[in-house]
Design a protein around this motif. Structure first.
Motif, PDB file in Angstrom:
ATOM      1  N   GLU A  50       0.803  -1.228   0.000  1.00 34.05           N
ATOM      2  CA  GLU A  50       0.000   0.000   0.000  1.00 34.05           C
ATOM      3  C   GLU A  50       0.834   1.275   0.000  1.00 34.05           C
ATOM      4  N   GLU A  51       1.934   1.287   0.743  1.00 31.77           N
ATOM      5  CA  GLU A  51       2.725   2.522   0.813  1.00 31.77           C
ATOM      6  C   GLU A  51       3.433   2.825  -0.501  1.00 31.77           C
ATOM      7  N   TRP A  52       3.578   1.798  -1.372  1.00 31.08           N
ATOM      8  CA  TRP A  52       4.277   1.996  -2.634  1.00 31.08           C
ATOM      9  C   TRP A  52       3.313   2.105  -3.815  1.00 31.08           C
ATOM     10  N   LEU A  53       2.172   2.743  -3.562  1.00 25.86           N
ATOM     11  CA  LEU A  53       1.192   3.045  -4.600  1.00 25.86           C
ATOM     12  C   LEU A  53       1.137   4.556  -4.803  1.00 25.86           C
ATOM     13  N   PRO A  54       0.607   5.016  -5.926  1.00 28.87           N
ATOM     14  CA  PRO A  54       0.571   6.465  -6.178  1.00 28.87           C
ATOM     15  C   PRO A  54      -0.089   7.272  -5.063  1.00 28.87           C
ATOM     16  N   LYS A  55      -1.048   6.684  -4.383  1.00 28.23           N
ATOM     17  CA  LYS A  55      -1.711   7.395  -3.273  1.00 28.23           C
ATOM     18  C   LYS A  55      -1.199   6.938  -1.914  1.00 28.23           C
ATOM     19  N   GLY A  56      -0.137   6.154  -1.907  1.00 25.08           N
ATOM     20  CA  GLY A  56       0.438   5.669  -0.664  1.00 25.08           C
ATOM     21  C   GLY A  56       1.371   6.678  -0.030  1.00 25.08           C
ATOM     22  N   SER A  57       1.921   6.313   1.119  1.00 28.94           N
ATOM     23  CA  SER A  57       2.767   7.245   1.878  1.00 28.94           C
ATOM     24  C   SER A  57       4.053   7.615   1.143  1.00 28.94           C
ATOM     25  N   GLN A  58       4.512   6.770   0.222  1.00 25.90           N
ATOM     26  CA  GLN A  58       5.724   7.074  -0.531  1.00 25.90           C
ATOM     27  C   GLN A  58       5.446   7.879  -1.801  1.00 25.90           C
ATOM     28  N   ASN A  59       4.151   8.060  -2.104  1.00 23.18           N
ATOM     29  CA  ASN A  59       3.775   8.786  -3.320  1.00 23.18           C
ATOM     30  C   ASN A  59       4.545   8.237  -4.526  1.00 23.18           C
ATOM     31  N   TRP A  60       4.460   6.921  -4.680  1.00 23.32           N
ATOM     32  CA  TRP A  60       5.292   6.199  -5.650  1.00 23.32           C
ATOM     33  C   TRP A  60       4.629   6.214  -7.027  1.00 23.32           C
ATOM     34  N   THR A  61       5.075   7.108  -7.883  1.00 20.96           N
ATOM     35  CA  THR A  61       4.480   7.276  -9.202  1.00 20.96           C
ATOM     36  C   THR A  61       5.201   6.441 -10.252  1.00 20.96           C
ATOM     37  N   SER A  62       4.599   6.340 -11.420  1.00 20.60           N
ATOM     38  CA  SER A  62       5.213   5.604 -12.527  1.00 20.60           C
ATOM     39  C   SER A  62       6.538   6.247 -12.925  1.00 20.60           C
ATOM     40  N   LYS A  63       6.594   7.565 -12.902  1.00 23.68           N
ATOM     41  CA  LYS A  63       7.823   8.282 -13.248  1.00 23.68           C
ATOM     42  C   LYS A  63       8.955   7.917 -12.288  1.00 23.68           C
ATOM     43  N   LYS A  64       8.641   7.896 -10.992  1.00 25.94           N
ATOM     44  CA  LYS A  64       9.650   7.549  -9.995  1.00 25.94           C
ATOM     45  C   LYS A  64      10.106   6.094 -10.155  1.00 25.94           C
ATOM     46  N   TYR A  65       9.157   5.227 -10.397  1.00 21.89           N
ATOM     47  CA  TYR A  65       9.462   3.806 -10.569  1.00 21.89           C
ATOM     48  C   TYR A  65      10.428   3.592 -11.731  1.00 21.89           C
ATOM     49  N   HIS A  66      10.164   4.223 -12.854  1.00 18.54           N
ATOM     50  CA  HIS A  66      11.027   4.036 -14.026  1.00 18.54           C
ATOM     51  C   HIS A  66      12.393   4.691 -13.831  1.00 18.54           C
ATOM     52  N   HIS A  67      12.432   5.789 -13.077  1.00 12.30           N
ATOM     53  CA  HIS A  67      13.728   6.401 -12.771  1.00 12.30           C
ATOM     54  C   HIS A  67      14.550   5.461 -11.885  1.00 12.30           C
ATOM     55  N   LYS A  68      13.879   4.822 -10.935  1.00 12.53           N
ATOM     56  CA  LYS A  68      14.557   3.852 -10.069  1.00 12.53           C
ATOM     57  C   LYS A  68      15.127   2.697 -10.904  1.00 12.53           C
ATOM     58  N   LEU A  69      14.364   2.183 -11.857  1.00 11.09           N
ATOM     59  CA  LEU A  69      14.846   1.117 -12.729  1.00 11.09           C
ATOM     60  C   LEU A  69      16.072   1.556 -13.517  1.00 11.09           C
ATOM     61  N   GLU A  70      16.039   2.759 -14.048  1.00 11.38           N
ATOM     62  CA  GLU A  70      17.184   3.292 -14.794  1.00 11.38           C
ATOM     63  C   GLU A  70      18.424   3.349 -13.907  1.00 11.38           C
ATOM     64  N   ASN A  71      18.246   3.811 -12.667  1.00 11.07           N
ATOM     65  CA  ASN A  71      19.372   3.917 -11.742  1.00 11.07           C
ATOM     66  C   ASN A  71      19.969   2.543 -11.424  1.00 11.07           C
ATOM     67  N   LEU A  72      19.111   1.581 -11.132  1.00 11.44           N
ATOM     68  CA  LEU A  72      19.598   0.239 -10.809  1.00 11.44           C
ATOM     69  C   LEU A  72      20.314  -0.382 -12.004  1.00 11.44           C
ATOM     70  N   ALA A  73      19.755  -0.204 -13.195  1.00 13.40           N
ATOM     71  CA  ALA A  73      20.375  -0.749 -14.407  1.00 13.40           C
ATOM     72  C   ALA A  73      21.747  -0.128 -14.644  1.00 13.40           C
ATOM     73  N   HIS A  74      21.860   1.156 -14.382  1.00 14.44           N
ATOM     74  CA  HIS A  74      23.137   1.855 -14.522  1.00 14.44           C
ATOM     75  C   HIS A  74      24.196   1.198 -13.642  1.00 14.44           C
ATOM     76  N   VAL A  75      23.844   0.953 -12.387  1.00 12.92           N
ATOM     77  CA  VAL A  75      24.791   0.336 -11.454  1.00 12.92           C
ATOM     78  C   VAL A  75      25.135  -1.085 -11.888  1.00 12.92           C
ATOM     79  N   ILE A  76      24.117  -1.900 -12.137  1.00 15.00           N
ATOM     80  CA  ILE A  76      24.351  -3.304 -12.485  1.00 15.00           C
ATOM     81  C   ILE A  76      25.256  -3.429 -13.708  1.00 15.00           C
ATOM     82  N   SER A  77      25.041  -2.577 -14.693  1.00 17.05           N
ATOM     83  CA  SER A  77      25.807  -2.672 -15.942  1.00 17.05           C
ATOM     84  C   SER A  77      27.296  -2.427 -15.743  1.00 17.05           C
ATOM     85  N   GLU A  78      27.662  -1.802 -14.609  1.00 16.09           N
ATOM     86  CA  GLU A  78      29.071  -1.452 -14.392  1.00 16.09           C
ATOM     87  C   GLU A  78      29.753  -2.267 -13.291  1.00 16.09           C
TER      88      GLU A  78
END
Length: 371
Positions: A50-78
């Motif tokens: 629940e906290e990781w939904l757009p209306k949850g306490s983390q205000n976890w939006t699709s934009k934030k989710y995809h930015h997080k994926l980009e960041n993790l991929a950047h690290v893993i690739s190196e």
């Protein structure tokens, strides 16, 4: 022999040895582990998200989710790219993963897509709804078996029922009372076991995320000690089947290299020379911890909770098969908080930045000599 001739012969021999040494070439594979820290999507699932939904306490939006994926991929690739011409790790153990879908989104990121990662993932009964998983490069690793092994841990419950009522209850055991006893279980992550062939060599990989320190380190320590003992049982079972089994166990252990869960429960060794039999496990991160390295920080103290350990068969001196080479913590400047109270800590999620994770990834190299 004249001294000039002796000197000339010495230089010829030295040059020959040096040339032969330089001619040796090695195949290198990186094995990594990374706690992805709350890798949740934005879809309301059957787990506790629940906290990781757009209306949850983390205000976890699709934009934030995809930015997080980009960041993790950047690290893993190196990770491991300094010594590995293949660049990205052949194996990536992961933790704090909501479901298989987030991993499918991760491996499709542009920085990872060319490596054609496969996924091994099972749903765990963890109360937060997070799991462990293994990513592997399909061109290098062929899976033969996978399993998720439950980590069955139960809290000790102090009884306050008067003696006479206890005796009466013994005579009137019901299904409801049995259910209450079972519900003392600590719902945590299963242990993932993957067996397969790295090129032409069989290896076994365990991926862990041991119970947290919630409620205090001392009070929760028995849960992680049980996790260490379960790893020990799995490793012993693999060795009983094949005394020459090559085994890697990795994960966020929520304990340091010196804690009882690792040193006693699992039985990890500090020095290679301490390994006397195939079941023994070497932990290269213990020495790194002694030298002041850290994969995470808490209250201004660093520690290494993220560890990768190998069995004795990875330490033999014959490099015609894969051997452990060396280990590291991947903590480049772009992954580190540069200002404020948490300066020097891993750059993690906040209200204003998706960051990477509250852990730095760890890795080891496996190498063997080319034919």
């Amino acid at each position: 022999m004249k001294i000039k001739n002796f000197i000339a012969l010495f230089f010829v021999l030295f040059a020959t040895i040096n040339a032969n040494s330089q001619a040796k070439k090695y195949i290198v594979h990186t094995v990594a582990f990374y706690n992805f820290e709350n890798l949740f999507d934005t879809i309301n699932g059957p787990n506790n998200d629940e906290e990781w939904l757009p209306k949850g306490s983390q205000n976890w939006t699709s934009k934030k989710y995809h930015h997080k994926l980009e960041n993790l991929a950047h690290v893993i690739s190196e990770i491991g790219s300094g010594e590995n011409p293949n660049n990205a790790p052949t194996f990536v153990g992961g933790a704090e993963i909501e479901n298989r879908g987030v991993l499918e989104d991760l491996i499709k990121q542009p920085k990872l897509l060319k490596y054609d990662y496969g996924i091994v993932h099972f749903e765990s009964p963890d109360k937060r709804g997070i799991d462990v998983a293994l990513l592997y490069q399909k061109k290098h690793f062929r899976i033969t078996s996978t399993s998720n092994i439950p980590l069955l841990i139960y809290k000790k419950v102090e009884s306050v029922i008067p003696k006479k009522e206890k005796e009466k209850e013994k005579e009137e055991i019901t299904d409801d009372k049995i259910e209450v006893a079972v519900d003392n279980r600590v719902y945590t992550r299963d242990i993932l076991l993957v067996t397969g062939f790295l090129d032409d060599e069989e290896i076994n990989i365990l991926v862990n995320h041991w119970p947290s320190r919630s409620g205090g380190e001392k009070k929760s320590s028995p849960f992680r000690e049980e996790a260490g003992r379960m790893n020990r049982k799995i490793i012993d079972s693999l060795i009983n089947i094949n005394p020459n089994a090559k085994i890697i166990t990795m994960g966020d252990l929520n304990d340091g290299t010196y804690n009882k869960s690792v040193k006693v429960g699992l039985g990890a060794k500090l020095k290679k020379t301490e390994l006397k039999e195939p079941r023994d496990i070497y932990n290269p991160f213990e020495q790194m911890a002694k030298e002041g390295n850290a994969s995470l920080f808490y209250r201004d103290a660093g520690d290494i909770f993220d560890q990768i350990m190998v069995s004795q068969q990875f330490l033999l001196t014959d490099y015609s098969t894969y051997r452990y080479w060396k280990s590291g913590i991947y903590n480049k400047p772009f992954m580190i908080q540069t200002t404020g109270q948490y300066k020097g800590y891993p750059l993690r999620h906040s209200a204003n930045d998706e960051g990477f994770s509250d852990h730095f990834p760890v890795y080891i190299y496996l190498i063997k000599q080319k034919n």
